[in-house]
Scaffold this active site. Structure first.
Site, PDB file in Angstrom:
ATOM      1  N   SER A 132       1.337   7.126 -14.375  1.00 39.79           N
ATOM      2  CA  SER A 132       2.664   7.492 -14.879  1.00 39.79           C
ATOM      3  C   SER A 132       3.385   6.316 -15.532  1.00 39.79           C
ATOM      4  CB  SER A 132       3.512   8.002 -13.707  1.00 39.79           C
ATOM      5  OG  SER A 132       3.452   7.067 -12.636  1.00 39.79           O
ATOM      6  N   ASN A 160      -4.876   0.654 -11.380  1.00 38.25           N
ATOM      7  CA  ASN A 160      -3.879   0.144 -12.333  1.00 38.25           C
ATOM      8  C   ASN A 160      -2.486   0.008 -11.720  1.00 38.25           C
ATOM      9  OD1 ASN A 160      -2.532  -0.112 -15.127  1.00 38.25           O
ATOM     10  ND2 ASN A 160      -1.695   1.842 -14.380  1.00 38.25           N
ATOM     11  N   VAL A 166      -0.669   4.273  -3.374  1.00 39.56           N
ATOM     12  CA  VAL A 166      -1.857   3.494  -3.000  1.00 39.56           C
ATOM     13  C   VAL A 166      -1.681   2.741  -1.684  1.00 39.56           C
ATOM     14  CG1 VAL A 166      -2.618   3.248  -5.401  1.00 39.56           C
ATOM     15  CG2 VAL A 166      -1.166   1.472  -4.398  1.00 39.56           C
ATOM     16  N   TYR A 213       3.002 -12.306  -7.229  1.00 45.49           N
ATOM     17  CA  TYR A 213       2.312 -11.460  -8.210  1.00 45.49           C
ATOM     18  C   TYR A 213       1.002 -12.128  -8.655  1.00 45.49           C
ATOM     19  CZ  TYR A 213       1.587  -8.779 -12.547  1.00 45.49           C
ATOM     20  OH  TYR A 213       1.060  -7.990 -13.551  1.00 45.49           O
TER      21      TYR A 213
END
Ligand code: NAP
Length: 235
Positions: free
Chosen positions: A11, A78, A56, A143
């Site tokens: 999305s 992803n 997830v 990250y």
């Protein structure tokens, strides 16, 4: 490349391009969303795929997705989140969340879909890392660590599953124009653009083209690799 393909974070900006590109390649695409249901349903409707909810980080949600999808020939991990700030200014909770979604989330999905790939001795897994996973970014330490982890995960899993006929690769995008980068001001964007040797920002389709290649038979002898899509920003 016919067969079921599942795209986590389908999305989102890059996810949408991945779903549309894989559908063009003949895949039946499961467009996964965590909160953006309407957008996922619109994409799925356009490409003759199916929108499914898949958080997830939630084992129950992953299990339900496996039940719905069954065997998937292609898994694209992803889904991802980012947060900008000095390392010691971000809370441990944010740090854990980034690792949970970006790295553990990919592992959760892979663990769930892998057994059937192994049983059938065929399958392809593509992890969407980041150039910051390769070289590290100041103010995106968590990250960067999560994306570096994905690269290690890709390499190790590629070795482990190659004898079962499964290929595992990474796409490592540079600066791609999506919602994820909407926080940058016009001035910041111009400074970043000047650091890109090709002189332009990446588009989601650039990442999708690389993933479609890695998923195709043209890449049948490629596994455990990191394909950079960054306009030359990291070489
Ligand atoms: P985006 O537009 O913000 O999309 C992020 C996607 O991740 C959304 O579909 C979102 O789903 C999903 N997501 C977030 N938390 C989730 C969870 N717990 N479970 C499942 N899905 C979840 O970002 P993007 O730019 O397309 O990024 C896609 C991937 O590319 C990410 O892994 C990102 O790190 C990576 N990447 C992006 C860039 C860039 O410059 N844009 C560069 C390098 C790497 P919902 O909206 O449904 O919640």
């Amino acid at each position: 490349m016919l067969g079921n393909a599942i795209v986590t974070g389908g999305s989102g900006g890059i996810g949408e391009a991945l779903c549309r590109r894989l559908a063009e390649e003949g895949c039946h695409v499961f467009v996964c969303y965590s909160s953006s249901r309407e957008r996922a349903e619109k994409i799925a409707g356009d490409i003759g795929g199916k929108a499914i909810r898949l958080d997830v980080t939630d084992p129950e949600s992953v299990r339900a997705a496996v039940e719905t999808v069954g065997f998937c020939k292609l898994l694209v991990n992803n889904a991802g989140i980012s947060e900008i700030g000095l390392f010691d200014s971000l809370s441990a909770e944010i740090s854990r969340r980034i690792m949970d979604v970006n790295l553990t989330g990919a592992m959760n999905c892979t663990r769930a879909f892998l057994p059937e790939m192994i049983r059938r001795k065929t399958g392809c897994i593509i992890n969407i890392s980041s150039m910051w996973g390769q070289v590290g970014a100041s103010c995106e330490v968590d990250y960067s660590a999560s994306k570096a982890g994905l690269i290690g995960f890709t390499k190790a899993l590629a070795k482990e599953t190659a004898p079962s006929g499964i290929r595992v690769n990474c796409v490592s995008p540079g600066f791609i124009m999506t919602e994820m980068n909407s926080r940058f001001s016009a001035e910041d964007l111009e400074l970043i653009r000047q650091d890109i040797p090709l002189g332009i920002f990446g588009e989601p389709r650039h990442v999708a083209d690389a993933a479609a290649f890695l998923a195709s038979e043209r890449a049948e002898y490629i596994t455990g690799q990191v394909l950079a899509v960054n306009g030359g920003m990291v070489i």
